[in-house]
Design an enzyme around this catalytic site. Sequence first.
Site, PDB file in Angstrom:
ATOM      1  N   THR A   1      -1.434   8.755   2.518  1.00  5.51           N
ATOM      2  CA  THR A   1      -1.526   7.283   2.504  1.00  5.51           C
ATOM      3  C   THR A   1      -2.366   6.859   3.720  1.00  5.51           C
ATOM      4  O   THR A   1      -2.914   7.707   4.412  1.00  5.51           O
ATOM      5  CB  THR A   1      -0.138   6.643   2.646  1.00  5.51           C
ATOM      6  OG1 THR A   1       0.371   6.959   3.956  1.00  5.51           O
ATOM      7  CG2 THR A   1       0.838   7.121   1.595  1.00  5.51           C
TER       8      THR A   1
ATOM      9  N   LYS B   1      12.534   6.413  13.800  1.00  2.03           N
ATOM     10  CA  LYS B   1      13.046   7.070  12.587  1.00  2.03           C
ATOM     11  C   LYS B   1      14.396   7.759  12.866  1.00  2.03           C
ATOM     12  O   LYS B   1      15.258   7.808  11.987  1.00  2.03           O
ATOM     13  CB  LYS B   1      12.023   8.073  12.047  1.00  2.03           C
ATOM     14  CG  LYS B   1      10.741   7.402  11.524  1.00  2.03           C
ATOM     15  CD  LYS B   1      10.995   6.490  10.333  1.00  2.03           C
ATOM     16  CE  LYS B   1       9.724   5.933   9.731  1.00  2.03           C
ATOM     17  NZ  LYS B   1       9.961   5.046   8.583  1.00  2.03           N
TER      18      LYS B   1
ATOM     19  N   SER C   1      11.732   9.713   7.747  1.00  2.00           N
ATOM     20  CA  SER C   1      10.658  10.708   7.872  1.00  2.00           C
ATOM     21  C   SER C   1      11.296  12.004   8.362  1.00  2.00           C
ATOM     22  O   SER C   1      12.400  11.983   8.921  1.00  2.00           O
ATOM     23  CB  SER C   1       9.636  10.217   8.911  1.00  2.00           C
ATOM     24  OG  SER C   1       8.866  11.287   9.408  1.00  2.00           O
TER      25      SER C   1
ATOM     26  N   SER D   1       0.825  -1.214   0.000  1.00  2.00           N
ATOM     27  CA  SER D   1       0.000   0.000   0.000  1.00  2.00           C
ATOM     28  C   SER D   1       0.856   1.259   0.000  1.00  2.00           C
ATOM     29  O   SER D   1       2.083   1.186   0.089  1.00  2.00           O
ATOM     30  CB  SER D   1      -0.940   0.013   1.216  1.00  2.00           C
ATOM     31  OG  SER D   1      -0.205   0.220   2.402  1.00  2.00           O
TER      32      SER D   1
ATOM     33  N   TYR E   1       7.455   6.441  17.249  1.00  2.00           N
ATOM     34  CA  TYR E   1       7.679   6.599  15.801  1.00  2.00           C
ATOM     35  C   TYR E   1       8.925   7.458  15.549  1.00  2.00           C
ATOM     36  O   TYR E   1       9.814   7.065  14.782  1.00  2.00           O
ATOM     37  CB  TYR E   1       6.436   7.234  15.169  1.00  2.00           C
ATOM     38  CG  TYR E   1       6.518   7.430  13.676  1.00  2.00           C
ATOM     39  CD1 TYR E   1       6.545   6.335  12.813  1.00  2.00           C
ATOM     40  CD2 TYR E   1       6.554   8.708  13.110  1.00  2.00           C
ATOM     41  CE1 TYR E   1       6.608   6.510  11.425  1.00  2.00           C
ATOM     42  CE2 TYR E   1       6.610   8.901  11.737  1.00  2.00           C
ATOM     43  CZ  TYR E   1       6.636   7.796  10.898  1.00  2.00           C
ATOM     44  OH  TYR E   1       6.696   7.974   9.532  1.00  2.00           O
TER      45      TYR E   1
ATOM     46  N   LEU F   1       3.060   4.462  -0.172  1.00  2.00           N
ATOM     47  CA  LEU F   1       4.275   4.840  -0.897  1.00  2.00           C
ATOM     48  C   LEU F   1       4.954   3.624  -1.539  1.00  2.00           C
ATOM     49  O   LEU F   1       5.442   3.705  -2.675  1.00  2.00           O
ATOM     50  CB  LEU F   1       5.248   5.555   0.061  1.00  2.00           C
ATOM     51  CG  LEU F   1       6.574   6.009  -0.544  1.00  2.00           C
ATOM     52  CD1 LEU F   1       6.372   6.989  -1.697  1.00  2.00           C
ATOM     53  CD2 LEU F   1       7.463   6.655   0.527  1.00  2.00           C
TER      54      LEU F   1
HETATM   55  N1  NDP Z   1       2.443   8.795   5.050  1.00  2.00           N
HETATM   56  C1  NDP Z   1       3.234   9.687   5.565  1.00  2.00           C
HETATM   57  O1  NDP Z   1       2.817  10.803   5.936  1.00  2.00           O
HETATM   58  C2  NDP Z   1       4.699   9.394   5.700  1.00  2.00           C
HETATM   59  C3  NDP Z   1       5.206   8.124   5.583  1.00  2.00           C
HETATM   60  N2  NDP Z   1       6.545   7.907   5.777  1.00  2.00           N
HETATM   61  C4  NDP Z   1       7.095   6.556   5.730  1.00  2.00           C
HETATM   62  O2  NDP Z   1       6.756   5.940   4.501  1.00  2.00           O
HETATM   63  C5  NDP Z   1       6.766   4.523   4.664  1.00  2.00           C
HETATM   64  C6  NDP Z   1       5.544   3.922   3.993  1.00  2.00           C
HETATM   65  O3  NDP Z   1       4.383   4.313   4.709  1.00  2.00           O
HETATM   66  P1  NDP Z   1       3.001   4.686   4.003  1.00  2.00           P
HETATM   67  O4  NDP Z   1       2.978   4.187   2.642  1.00  2.00           O
HETATM   68  O5  NDP Z   1       2.776   6.112   4.251  1.00  2.00           O
HETATM   69  O6  NDP Z   1       1.971   3.893   4.933  1.00  2.00           O
HETATM   70  P2  NDP Z   1       1.015   2.625   4.647  1.00  2.00           P
HETATM   71  O7  NDP Z   1       0.408   2.299   5.957  1.00  2.00           O
HETATM   72  O8  NDP Z   1       0.146   2.898   3.501  1.00  2.00           O
HETATM   73  O9  NDP Z   1       2.034   1.497   4.208  1.00  2.00           O
HETATM   74  C7  NDP Z   1       2.841   0.833   5.124  1.00  2.00           C
HETATM   75  C8  NDP Z   1       3.396  -0.411   4.492  1.00  2.00           C
HETATM   76  O10 NDP Z   1       4.234  -1.072   5.445  1.00  2.00           O
HETATM   77  C9  NDP Z   1       3.869  -2.432   5.540  1.00  2.00           C
HETATM   78  N3  NDP Z   1       4.077  -2.977   6.874  1.00  2.00           N
HETATM   79  C10 NDP Z   1       3.637  -2.476   8.047  1.00  2.00           C
HETATM   80  N4  NDP Z   1       3.999  -3.268   9.050  1.00  2.00           N
HETATM   81  C11 NDP Z   1       4.691  -4.300   8.505  1.00  2.00           C
HETATM   82  C12 NDP Z   1       5.325  -5.461   9.031  1.00  2.00           C
HETATM   83  N5  NDP Z   1       5.316  -5.746  10.344  1.00  2.00           N
HETATM   84  N6  NDP Z   1       5.947  -6.291   8.178  1.00  2.00           N
HETATM   85  C13 NDP Z   1       5.953  -6.057   6.859  1.00  2.00           C
HETATM   86  N7  NDP Z   1       5.379  -4.978   6.296  1.00  2.00           N
HETATM   87  C14 NDP Z   1       4.755  -4.113   7.114  1.00  2.00           C
HETATM   88  C15 NDP Z   1       2.394  -2.455   5.192  1.00  2.00           C
HETATM   89  O11 NDP Z   1       2.079  -3.721   4.703  1.00  2.00           O
HETATM   90  P3  NDP Z   1       0.880  -4.648   5.261  1.00  2.00           P
HETATM   91  O12 NDP Z   1       0.018  -4.844   4.081  1.00  2.00           O
HETATM   92  O13 NDP Z   1       1.585  -5.863   5.657  1.00  2.00           O
HETATM   93  O14 NDP Z   1       0.230  -3.915   6.395  1.00  2.00           O
HETATM   94  C16 NDP Z   1       2.304  -1.400   4.114  1.00  2.00           C
HETATM   95  O15 NDP Z   1       2.611  -1.952   2.866  1.00  2.00           O
HETATM   96  C17 NDP Z   1       6.844   4.273   6.171  1.00  2.00           C
HETATM   97  O16 NDP Z   1       8.151   3.903   6.524  1.00  2.00           O
HETATM   98  C18 NDP Z   1       6.496   5.620   6.764  1.00  2.00           C
HETATM   99  O17 NDP Z   1       7.081   5.806   8.033  1.00  2.00           O
HETATM  100  C19 NDP Z   1       7.412   8.923   6.015  1.00  2.00           C
HETATM  101  C20 NDP Z   1       6.967  10.199   6.106  1.00  2.00           C
HETATM  102  C21 NDP Z   1       5.585  10.545   5.953  1.00  2.00           C
HETATM  103  C1  LIG Z   2      12.865  29.725  11.093  1.00  2.00           C
HETATM  104  C2  LIG Z   2      11.410  29.461  11.285  1.00  2.00           C
HETATM  105  C3  LIG Z   2      11.144  28.018  11.528  1.00  2.00           C
HETATM  106  C4  LIG Z   2       9.752  27.782  11.936  1.00  2.00           C
HETATM  107  C5  LIG Z   2       9.574  26.368  12.386  1.00  2.00           C
HETATM  108  C6  LIG Z   2       8.279  26.196  13.054  1.00  2.00           C
HETATM  109  C7  LIG Z   2       8.108  24.822  13.592  1.00  2.00           C
HETATM  110  C8  LIG Z   2       7.057  24.108  12.859  1.00  2.00           C
HETATM  111  C9  LIG Z   2       6.960  22.703  13.274  1.00  2.00           C
HETATM  112  C10 LIG Z   2       6.688  21.871  12.098  1.00  2.00           C
HETATM  113  C11 LIG Z   2       6.542  20.454  12.483  1.00  2.00           C
HETATM  114  C12 LIG Z   2       6.464  19.638  11.270  1.00  2.00           C
HETATM  115  C13 LIG Z   2       6.231  18.207  11.574  1.00  2.00           C
HETATM  116  C14 LIG Z   2       6.283  17.423  10.318  1.00  2.00           C
HETATM  117  C15 LIG Z   2       6.072  15.982  10.623  1.00  2.00           C
HETATM  118  C16 LIG Z   2       6.108  15.164   9.389  1.00  2.00           C
HETATM  119  O1  LIG Z   2       6.160  15.622   8.286  1.00  2.00           O
HETATM  120  O2  LIG Z   2       6.067  13.845   9.613  1.00  2.00           O
HETATM  121  C17 LIG Z   2       6.030  12.966   8.523  1.00  2.00           C
HETATM  122  C18 LIG Z   2       5.510  11.667   9.040  1.00  2.00           C
HETATM  123  O3  LIG Z   2       6.267  10.715   9.173  1.00  2.00           O
HETATM  124  C19 LIG Z   2       4.078  11.618   9.356  1.00  2.00           C
HETATM  125  O4  LIG Z   2       3.781  10.636  10.298  1.00  2.00           O
HETATM  126  P1  LIG Z   2       2.525  10.808  11.290  1.00  2.00           P
HETATM  127  O5  LIG Z   2       2.252   9.449  11.767  1.00  2.00           O
HETATM  128  O6  LIG Z   2       2.954  11.717  12.354  1.00  2.00           O
HETATM  129  O7  LIG Z   2       1.389  11.357  10.468  1.00  2.00           O
END
Ligand code: NDP
Ligand SMILES: CCCCCCCCCCCCCCCC(=O)OCC(=O)COP(=O)(O)O
Length: 325
Positions: free
Chosen positions: A242, A211, A194, A62, A207, A64
Amino acid sequence: MVTEATRKSLLKVRVMDFITSTAILPLLFGCVGIFSLFKLLQRMRMKAYLRNAVVVITGATSGLGRECAKVFYTAGARLVLCGRNREALEELTKELAASLATKVQTHKPYTVAFDLADPGAIVAATAEILQCFGYVDVLINNAGISYRGAIVDTTPDVDKKVMETNYFGPVALTKALLPSMIKRRQGHIVAISSIQGKISIPFRSAYAASKHATQAFFDCLRAEMEQYEIEVTVISPGYIHTNLSVNAVTADGSKYGVMDKTTAQGRSPVEVARDVLAAVGKKKKDVILADLLPSLAIYLRTLAPGLFFSLMASRARKERKSKNS
Ligand SMILES: NC(=O)C1=CN([C@@H]2O[C@H](COP(=O)(O)OP(=O)(O)OC[C@H]3O[C@@H](n4cnc5c(N)ncnc54)[C@H](OP(=O)(O)O)[C@@H]3O)[C@@H](O)[C@H]2O)C=CC1
Ligand SMILES: CCCCCCCCCCCCCCCC(=O)OCC(=O)COP(=O)(O)O
């Protein structure tokens, strides 16, 4: 009398005279030409690097990971798609095979189903992965889960689950595949981290910790692998649209089950997957894929930590207040 308009047009004429009478114009064209040629060569090298490359993607079922599977498939990579859900992997394979013809030759992907959080499963999975094509060129550690909760309420089992999935699993898989890469003196390890691998925000302890650990481990790996010409790329995206928040685990271990506004308003996973492809193709070492504010927050954490901590404390207060109201 010289009007403002005449003065401006005279100035324009003089500037144009200067440009045409000196070497500026040819120099400008030369620079643009060299830059375009450089870009073209870079694109060609990137395409050649990915075409026929054996690319393993975890979490391909699923979000990314699924989109990465599509762009790497289209680029002509030979894929090994990993996830826990065997049917979802098979379905994706069929979808890829049915996709429109591309300029490059595509290859039918293999699938390997295993749970990254189960340390016992990794050895067998590695053997299965290596059997597919005999070697691995690129490993994309993408699978992951997120978490929502207050530290004081969170059970150690939840901390462990998040660390097993996001850190220990990818580390074990990477270590298991490294010997064959070292032997060939060729390989590329990618970690999807992340923004929270660079800064910690409240109610994401497990989390963000997983990371940050990912960033640290793969930075060490990059330095140690340089002697074998093995590349390491750490990618730190901001919010992506996602199911990450829906699948997140809460303090007591139950599923969060909510599509957060931040996630829903995040970047399209299709676009992020294209950026991942480019980062891998260009062998980038550390990439941030986020908007201005999260990117600035990383600098703020380093340059003015006191201010950053105050902002995070205020964020925690606000979030607590909105939960209690
Ligand atoms: N979405 C966001 O905002 C962000 C995402 N990321 C990172 O991107 C990556 C992908 O996440 P995203 O696509 O968003 O989320 P999803 O939940 O859509 O996808 C997560 C994927 O990880 C797999 N997974 C989870 N647990 C396990 C496990 N125990 N063993 C094997 N596979 C597993 C899931 O497969 P299954 O079908 O098995 O559940 C799924 O395919 C992650 O590392 C996430 O931290 C980083 C920054 C932002
Ligand atoms: C010089 C001026 C600077 C001003 C900075 C202000 C501070 C703002 C804070 C911003 C925080 C951003 C957080 C972003 C988090 C993010 O992008 O996470 C990505 C993920 O992995 C999402 O996972 P989640 O499970 O938390 O949805």
